[in-house]
Write an enzyme that holds these catalytic residues in place. Structure first.
Site, PDB file in Angstrom:
ATOM      1  CB  CYS A 209      13.427  -7.824   6.352  1.00  0.00           C
ATOM      2  SG  CYS A 209      12.559  -9.255   6.515  1.00  0.00           S
TER       3      CYS A 209
ATOM      4  CB  CYS B  24      -0.861   0.040   1.301  1.00  0.00           C
ATOM      5  SG  CYS B  24      -2.112  -1.394   1.511  1.00  0.00           S
TER       6      CYS B  24
ATOM      7  CE1 TYR C  38       7.502  -6.291  -9.902  1.00  0.00           C
ATOM      8  CE2 TYR C  38       6.217  -6.663  -7.480  1.00  0.00           C
ATOM      9  CZ  TYR C  38       6.463  -6.558  -8.834  1.00  0.00           C
ATOM     10  OH  TYR C  38       5.161  -6.472  -9.594  1.00  0.00           O
TER      11      TYR C  38
ATOM     12  CG  ASN D 194       2.748   0.222   3.301  1.00  0.00           C
ATOM     13  OD1 ASN D 194       2.463  -0.944   2.848  1.00  0.00           O
ATOM     14  ND2 ASN D 194       4.138   0.557   3.052  1.00  0.00           N
ATOM     15  N   GLY D 195       1.281  -1.871   5.583  1.00  0.00           N
ATOM     16  CA  GLY D 195       2.064  -2.776   6.355  1.00  0.00           C
ATOM     17  C   GLY D 195       1.126  -4.341   6.654  1.00  0.00           C
TER      18      GLY D 195
ATOM     19  N   GLY E 171      -0.492   0.286  -4.984  1.00  0.00           N
ATOM     20  CA  GLY E 171      -1.809  -0.400  -4.749  1.00  0.00           C
ATOM     21  C   GLY E 171      -2.873   0.151  -5.674  1.00  0.00           C
TER      22      GLY E 171
ATOM     23  CG  ASP F 103      11.042 -10.964 -14.315  1.00  0.00           C
ATOM     24  OD1 ASP F 103      11.001 -10.045 -14.019  1.00  0.00           O
ATOM     25  OD2 ASP F 103      10.181 -11.885 -14.327  1.00  0.00           O
TER      26      ASP F 103
END
Length: 464
Positions: free
Chosen positions: A447, A14, A257, A117-118, A43, A360
């Site tokens: 992470c 989001c 990404y 967002n999360g 989003g 990719d």
């Protein structure tokens, strides 16, 4: 054909945006609109804006793209010098208007609007606790848990209420909130989700990415620190930190990404990190070929980097139809089988008779990769060498990215050779985890759980 309904990518999370203007007579709704427009890639399911005029909240939200939700002058009807906005892809809760954000609640004499967002890993337990205490929920999203926790503690003031809420919730979150005369930005104690702050001539802006600041002409100030709470009001900017238990772990997939290539997150250029990944990928898994192509859009910077490092010319090999939005009419099964090129098509002149390296950003299920290889061979490519600028995705994300169950992650179920055979490529190689970390500047502040299973906190056990 690329079946756009295969969910063969890590889906966007989001985007959140907030604006504060010191001039109480100035409206912020149009700035919010343009900020959300810049964050649309995060989003495309729903969009919403809530503005604050003297403590009264005005809101409008709906299903669809920003340009679809805000039509016919609805933006201008949202009054107030403070406001927040949200674009959503559902990772928790169903896809329906009730779950669109921002969420607005009334509590005694206060009105609160919040956008998130999360994803919380302890949302279910907190929801049950609140329900046992008599709270009635209107949505199925964890954002409503957050706003209820804040409302319950308001008798101690907004600052103390938010501090207590942050101590209770666990997971990934970037929050923007407006209540009373304030705009508030909050980042989770691991900094998993990004949130930055900018300054305008007469106010401040919060945005999930710096490209949102650019869209409204705001000057980048800084990224919020992990665990930081920033409150903007008529007295200025105040920061409250949670330094006693923070540990920075930015989601590395933001750089691979999700984020727009023109964004900078925690001081890292998204474009340069992808470009570097392509260079490192070439060094780790070089191959003789005639042309390097990238899968639009996030694979292109890595393809350019691969080309530069290898000396193999870069060329456009895949053309993307940018107008297949959420309202696109879904093809029936017959058209799918016949291979209608819905979203991507091969530029045959650039691949016919050539050995092709295709780059990719990731392989999740593998179905799209297989069809890309088939399309290139049908277009006359003599060899297809598949290169991936991230390691194999082997674990499910619990922090706001929509990943399949582990049994559907091809990287968890198959070896690299088995994946190569499945997608039909002549060769296949992924960047190493060390190479990926090097591409984003090194360090241990990321992470990478989707690649190595090392989650920064305890996560729920899910059925595969």
């Amino acid at each position: 054909m690329i079946d756009i309904f295969d969910k063969d990518k890590m889906e966007e999370e989001c985007g959140v945006f907030g604006v504060y203007k010191h001039d109480t007579e100035k409206a912020v709704s149009q700035l919010l609109y343009y900020g959300l427009y810049a964050l649309q890639h995060r989003g495309q399911e729903s969009a919403g804006i809530a503005t604050n005029k003297n403590g009264k909240i005005f809101q409008h939200k709906g299903m669809g793209l920003v340009s679809e939700v805000f039509r016919n002058g609805t933006v201008k009807e949202l009054e107030g010098n403070i406001g927040i906005g949200h674009v959503r892809y559902s990772t928790a809760g169903e896809s329906k208007i009730e779950n669109a954000q921002p969420l607005v609640v009334s509590y005694k004499n206060s009105h609160i609007a919040l956008a998130h967002n999360g994803n919380l890993v302890n949302a279910r337990a907190l929801r049950e606790m609140l329900e046992d205490g008599g709270v009635v929920f209107q949505t199925t999203i964890d954002t409503e848990v957050i706003v209820n926790l804040i409302a319950r503690g308001l008798r101690n003031g907004i600052v103390e209420s938010i501090k207590r809420m942050v101590e209770i919730i666990k997971g990934a979150y970037a929050l923007v909130i407006t209540t009373e005369d304030k705009l508030i930005g909050i980042r989770d104690p691991h900094g998993l989700r990004p949130l930055c702050m900018g300054k305008t001539k007469n106010g401040y802006v919060f945005s999930s990415e710096s490209c949102g600041l650019d869209a409204v002409g705001a000057e980048y100030v800084r990224d919020l620190e992990p665990g930081e709470i920033v409150i903007v009001d008529g007295e200025g900017v105040n920061s409250y930190s949670q330094n006693n238990w923070v540990k920075k772990k930015l989601c590395i997939f933001e750089l691979i990404y999700f984020a727009r290539p023109d964004s900078v997150i925690d001081g890292i250029s998204v474009y340069l990190s992808r470009h570097n990944a392509g260079k490192i990928l070439s060094q780790e898994s070089g191959v003789e070929a005639d042309v390097v192509i990238g899968v639009p859009d996030s694979g292109i910077p890595a393809a350019i980097g691969y080309s530069e490092a290898s000396g193999i010319p870069y060329g456009m090999g895949l053309i993307k139809n940018k107008y297949t939005g959420r309202t696109f009419i879904q093809p029936n099964q017959e058209l799918r089988v016949e291979g209608v090129k819905i979203k991507l098509n091969v530029l045959k002149e650039n691949v016919r008779g050539k050995r092709v390296v295709i780059v990719d950003d990731s392989i999740v299920r593998g179905t799209t990769s297989k069809r890309l290889v088939e399309m290139l061979r049908e277009a006359g490519a003599t060899e297809v060498h598949f290169r991936v600028s991230s390691p194999p995705v082997t674990h499910t994300c619990h922090f706001g990215i929509d990943t399949p169950y582990r049994k559907h992650l091809v990287g968890a179920m198959k070896t690299v050779d088995e994946i190569r055979d499945m997608i039909g490529a002549d060769t296949l190689a992924f960047i190493s985890i060390d190479g990926l970390v090097k591409s984003v500047g090194g360090g241990t502040t990321f992470c990478k759980a989707c690649f190595d299973g090392d989650y920064p906190m305890e996560v729920p056990v899910v059925e595969d």
